[in-house]
Design an enzyme around this catalytic site. Structure first.
Site, PDB file in Angstrom:
ATOM      1  N   SER A 127       0.813  -1.219   0.000  1.00 54.69           N
ATOM      2  CA  SER A 127       0.000   0.000   0.000  1.00 54.69           C
ATOM      3  C   SER A 127       0.844   1.264   0.000  1.00 54.69           C
ATOM      4  O   SER A 127       1.921   1.320   0.604  1.00 54.69           O
ATOM      5  CB  SER A 127      -0.851  -0.018   1.272  1.00 54.69           C
ATOM      6  OG  SER A 127      -1.356   1.263   1.545  1.00 54.69           O
ATOM      7  N   GLU A 129       0.228   3.671   1.725  1.00 52.29           N
ATOM      8  CA  GLU A 129       0.314   4.143   3.115  1.00 52.29           C
ATOM      9  C   GLU A 129       1.696   3.841   3.706  1.00 52.29           C
ATOM     10  O   GLU A 129       2.079   4.419   4.718  1.00 52.29           O
ATOM     11  CB  GLU A 129      -0.770   3.502   3.978  1.00 52.29           C
ATOM     12  CG  GLU A 129      -2.177   3.995   3.692  1.00 52.29           C
ATOM     13  CD  GLU A 129      -2.436   5.455   4.044  1.00 52.29           C
ATOM     14  OE1 GLU A 129      -1.919   5.932   5.069  1.00 52.29           O
ATOM     15  OE2 GLU A 129      -3.154   6.125   3.280  1.00 52.29           O
ATOM     16  N   TYR A 151      -1.577   0.575  10.605  1.00 46.38           N
ATOM     17  CA  TYR A 151      -1.862  -0.089   9.328  1.00 46.38           C
ATOM     18  C   TYR A 151      -0.631  -0.020   8.405  1.00 46.38           C
ATOM     19  O   TYR A 151      -0.207  -1.024   7.830  1.00 46.38           O
ATOM     20  CB  TYR A 151      -3.074   0.585   8.654  1.00 46.38           C
ATOM     21  CG  TYR A 151      -3.294   0.173   7.221  1.00 46.38           C
ATOM     22  CD1 TYR A 151      -3.968  -0.998   6.912  1.00 46.38           C
ATOM     23  CD2 TYR A 151      -2.824   0.962   6.165  1.00 46.38           C
ATOM     24  CE1 TYR A 151      -4.183  -1.374   5.587  1.00 46.38           C
ATOM     25  CE2 TYR A 151      -3.031   0.594   4.851  1.00 46.38           C
ATOM     26  CZ  TYR A 151      -3.701  -0.575   4.571  1.00 46.38           C
ATOM     27  OH  TYR A 151      -3.894  -0.945   3.259  1.00 46.38           O
TER      28      TYR A 151
END
Ligand code: GDP
Length: 328
Positions: A127, A129, A151
């Site tokens: 991801s 992120e 996360y």
């Protein structure tokens, strides 16, 4: 016919990927977690040809069993606790599922290889992120990772574990660093769908305002239907590798609001939008913009749906859904 196993089959990407693989003639198996999973019906209705297997990313024997039953040639690990804001509230669970779950499935693949002499190809859903507090603009496969949430940290663990198993055991294990990707199937907790649904409801007189968090954050948003194709392409390459999948364009939450309200003919959205600290995060990812050059050159992949079209697709879909739900 090749066999594919998808974890995270109940999510946005699982459904799009299942449709893509079925259209290519695959036998598709999906891993379903938990007892009486409320999303089972959605999968059965949307992709009835998918065969569902019970299993959980935190339970290696169930993963091995799913590999055995499906005789998978390709495994796509899309299963995760995927909502960033929630990951602060349940950090340990997020690291167990989103992080250690990747190690579990890679270990199950190794066991499978020991028994059958051959392991399926593996795709890991990494991801953007992971870039968090970005160290470079735009972000590429070489950019230093600096995650900003439990996360993001869990995804970094999954990413490097995938690379490590590729390097240690010669597995065909690829990691797709996907930037935000959205669609009418996106969960309503994510900002694009929250906005598209609220704008549709405001237009229909069902809601008066939207309560938002940080409006200055910027994201590189693409269409999930385009992004699952990149996952498949990665597993068709002779060598496994890591790829950034992005549009190369970034937009603020304010621009998202502009685009969504424009679809329903509202030019000034300020009277409809309120900010509230409950939607602010303890640490923010301010600017995501990906450089998809490697995916373009090596996979021949390019995104097809542009930002404006994506927002329009989502708002129109929510208008239809809300009209059906409320008979307006
Ligand atoms: P993420 O990139 O995976 O965290 O995807 P989200 O769609 O959840 O959030 C994207 C960005 O929108 C983040 O920077 C949030 O801080 C920002 N944002 C602003 N208001 C909201 C809101 O009301 N809900 C969500 N989910 N995000 C918001």
């Amino acid at each position: 016919m090749p066999n594919a196993l998808i974890t995270g089959i109940t999510g946005q990407d699982g459904l799009y990927l299942a449709e893509l693989l079925l259209s290519k003639g695959y036998n598709v198996y999906g891993l379903i977690r938990g007892q009486n999973n409320p999303k089972t019906e959605l999968v059965e209705q949307t992709v009835p040809a998918v065969k569902l297997l019970a299993g959980d990313l935190s339970d290696i024997p169930s993963l091995l069993r799913a590999l055995e039953v499906s005789a998978a040639d390709e495994v796509y690990n899309l299963g995760a606790i995927s909502y960033v804001a929630y990951s602060w509230d349940q950090a340990l669970l997020t690291s167990e599922v989103t992080g250690r779950g990747v190690l579990n499935i890679l270990e199950a693949l190794r066991l499978y290889e020991q028994i059958h002499g051959k392991a399926p190809k593996f795709y890991q859903a990494s991801s953007s992120e992971m870039f968090g507090k970005v160290q470079q603009v735009p972000q590429s496969e070489e950019t230093l990772l600096w995650p900003r949430s439990p996360y993001g940290v869990a995804k970094v663990f999954g990413h490097y574990t995938t690379i490590n198993y590729r390097e240690s055991y010669g597995m065909h294990a690829s990691s797709g660093i996907l930037f935000n990707h959205e669609s009418p199937r996106r969960g309503p907790e994510f900002v694009t769908r929250k906005v598209s649904r609220a704008v549709a409801r405001i237009k229909l007189g069902l809601q008066e305002e939207i309560v938002m968090g940080n409006l200055d954050a910027k994201r590189d948003w693409g269409f999930a239907g385009d992004y699952v194709e990149a996952m498949w392409l990665m597993l068709q390459q002779p060598e496994a590798d890591d790829y950034v999948i992005a549009t190369g364009e970034t937009h603020s939450i304010k621009e998202l609001l502009d685009a969504a309200f424009t679809v329903v003919g509202i030019d000034d959205w300020a009277p409809y939008v309120r900010q509230d600290p409950q939607f602010m995060r303890p640490a923010e990812v301010d600017l995501l913009i990906g450089d998809p050059a490697k995916a373009r050159e090596k996979l021949g992949w390019t995104p097809k749906v542009a930002f404006g079209e994506l927002v329009q697709m989502m708002v129109e879909s929510d208008l239809n859904e809300q009209k059906k739900l409320h008979g307006v």
